[in-house]
Design an enzyme around this catalytic site. Structure first.
Site, short mmCIF file in Angstrom:
data_model
loop_
_atom_site.label_atom_id
_atom_site.label_comp_id
_atom_site.label_asym_id
_atom_site.label_seq_id
_atom_site.Cartn_x
_atom_site.Cartn_y
_atom_site.Cartn_z
N ILE A 32 0.48 -1.37 -0.02
CA ILE A 32 -0.01 0.25 0.47
C ILE A 32 1.07 1.50 0.00
O ILE A 32 0.86 2.51 -0.75
CB ILE A 32 -1.13 -0.02 1.41
CG1 ILE A 32 -2.31 -0.45 1.15
CG2 ILE A 32 -1.53 1.30 1.60
CD1 ILE A 32 -3.32 -0.91 2.34
N ASP A 80 13.59 1.75 12.24
CA ASP A 80 12.58 1.20 12.60
C ASP A 80 12.14 2.13 13.32
O ASP A 80 12.30 2.27 14.39
CB ASP A 80 12.85 -0.36 13.80
CG ASP A 80 12.11 -1.38 13.90
OD1 ASP A 80 10.78 -1.19 15.04
OD2 ASP A 80 12.45 -2.88 14.57
N LYS A 140 6.06 12.87 16.14
CA LYS A 140 7.47 13.37 16.79
C LYS A 140 8.92 14.03 15.92
O LYS A 140 9.11 15.06 15.82
CB LYS A 140 7.94 12.39 18.02
CG LYS A 140 6.61 12.86 19.33
CD LYS A 140 6.86 13.65 20.08
CE LYS A 140 7.78 13.85 21.20
NZ LYS A 140 7.57 15.81 21.20
N SER A 170 -4.75 3.38 8.92
CA SER A 170 -5.06 2.88 10.28
C SER A 170 -6.30 2.00 10.12
O SER A 170 -5.62 1.02 9.27
CB SER A 170 -6.37 4.02 10.72
OG SER A 170 -6.71 3.46 11.54
N LYS A 188 -5.33 -0.02 16.48
CA LYS A 188 -5.68 1.40 15.36
C LYS A 188 -7.12 1.95 16.47
O LYS A 188 -6.16 3.25 15.80
CB LYS A 188 -5.88 0.84 14.18
CG LYS A 188 -4.92 -0.45 13.46
CD LYS A 188 -3.66 0.84 12.39
CE LYS A 188 -3.08 -0.78 11.55
NZ LYS A 188 -2.15 -0.10 11.12
N ILE A 217 -8.05 -5.09 0.69
CA ILE A 217 -7.43 -4.11 -0.21
C ILE A 217 -6.46 -5.36 -1.10
O ILE A 217 -5.40 -5.54 -0.40
CB ILE A 217 -6.29 -3.12 0.31
CG1 ILE A 217 -6.79 -2.21 1.30
CG2 ILE A 217 -5.76 -2.91 -1.95
CD1 ILE A 217 -8.20 -1.63 -0.10
#
Ligand code: COA
Length: 317
Positions: A32, A80, A140, A170, A188, A217
């Protein structure tokens, strides 16, 4: 590898709408994420894609750069999202090499099929760390640049150009609950909540922050790992009101909408792109075979033998 425009972008958008903009995306080498990046780069942006694997990330960056002559796509591997310092360094490098960060997608995620009884505390924590803490870390690391971008691009902008936009990837499981997905549902739900907070605290700086919730998807690593390969296409899709799985283009188009001048007043919400599938997901579509019914499979502790769960050994419970 040549990917046709029709696979990642509809004909609704004008070329150049994201010219001189930079996208920073975690999970950008995933299925995605690659489609979202292709779409935004096709429409004029440059991009930094962030991933754990150096090889996979750099390869994806090279491939995506081919969608537009002159496009710059930087693959930054060995990052990561659970490690804030490395993410912050990646954001600094992106700005140094490409000039800014105008759009952010927090797309890195981890998932596998497991009932709560099969989740060790560390398994639950791992998904919370990758999805929720990883999204927080991404915010952040990049929000100072998004604030600068929003300052350069008033909303709305008479020129039609935009900046200062954040999307988190999400899911829809937590709306109804989903057996075998407690870890991801919790993660989520927290991401959606976090995006609301970002819109409240950074909206006044001109930043928009939204969740994008894909349904099932087709062709993604996620469905490859989570859906039973034993189900026929009809069995997989007949519960979805729109009658099909989504395409990567569906998600890429929604991404373009949120980043574009058309999405200026969409802030602090979730855009669900799932063919209304969540409205019917009360049972279980992931990790089950056609002959497995709820609640029987919960009582027997059975999960599909036809999913790639990623687990190699036994759970340390
Ligand atoms: N069922 C239950 N627990 C599982 C599991 C499964 N299928 N797969 C992993 N775990 C547990 C591990 O056993 C470990 O817990 P333990 O220490 O108590 O045994 C914990 O989760 C962490 O696993 P580990 O493999 O060390 O984590 P990782 O950081 O290397 O990998 C994952 C993260 C588990 C999310 C892995 O599946 C991954 O890297 N996925 C990336 C791709 C992906 O999931 N994409 C999502 C597309 S929707």
């Amino acid at each position: 590898m040549t990917v046709l425009r029709s696979e990642y972008l509809s004909s609704a958008w004008a070329d150049g709408i994201f010219a001189n903009r930079v996208l920073f995306i975690t999970g950008g080498a995933g299925s995605i994420g690659s489609a979202q990046t292709r779409a935004v780069v096709h429409l004029g942006a440059n991009a930094c894609i962030i991933g754990r694997s150096v090889e996979k990330t750099e390869k994806a960056a090279k491939e995506i750069a081919q969608v537009r002559p002159g496009a710059k796509v930087l693959g930054i591997g060995n990052i990561d999202v659970r490690n804030f310092d490395s993410l912050k360094a990646a954001a600094e490098r992106c700005v140094k090499e490409l000039g800014s960060i105008d759009y952010v997608i927090a797309g890195a995620a981890g998932n596998f099929i497991a009932p709560i009884s099969g989740l060790s505390p560390n398994a639950f924590k791992t998904v919370m760390d990758i999805d929720t803490i990883g999204t927080f870390n991404t915010i952040k690391a990049t929000v100072p640049y998004l604030i600068e971008s929003a300052a350069r691009n008033p909303n709305p902008n008479p020129s039609g150009t935009t900046g200062g936009r954040l999307i988190s990837t999400s899911a829809t499981f937590h709306y109804t609950g989903m057996p075998l997905q407690a870890h991801v549902s919790a993660a989520k739900a927290a991401i959606d909540s976090l995006m609301g907070s970002v819109s409240l605290e950074y909206g006044p700086y001109g930043v928009t922050a939204n969740s994008l919730a894909p349904g099932a998807i087709a062709g993604t690593e996620g469905m490859e790992r989570l859906a039973s390969s034993e189900l026929t296409k009809e069995q997989q899709t007949k519960g979805i009101p729109s009658g099909r799985w989504g395409s990567m283009r569906d998600i890429a188009d929604a991404t373009v909408f949120l980043f574009s001048d058309a999405g200026n007043y969409v802030n602090g919400t979730t855009l669900i792109v799932d063919g209304a599938g969540w409205r019917r997901q009360g049972g279980a579509a992931l990790g089950v075979d056609s002959d497995m019914t709820y609640p029987e499979f919960m009582l027997t502790g059975e999960i599909s033998k036809n999913v790639k769960t990623g687990r190699e050994g036994k759970a340390k419970l």
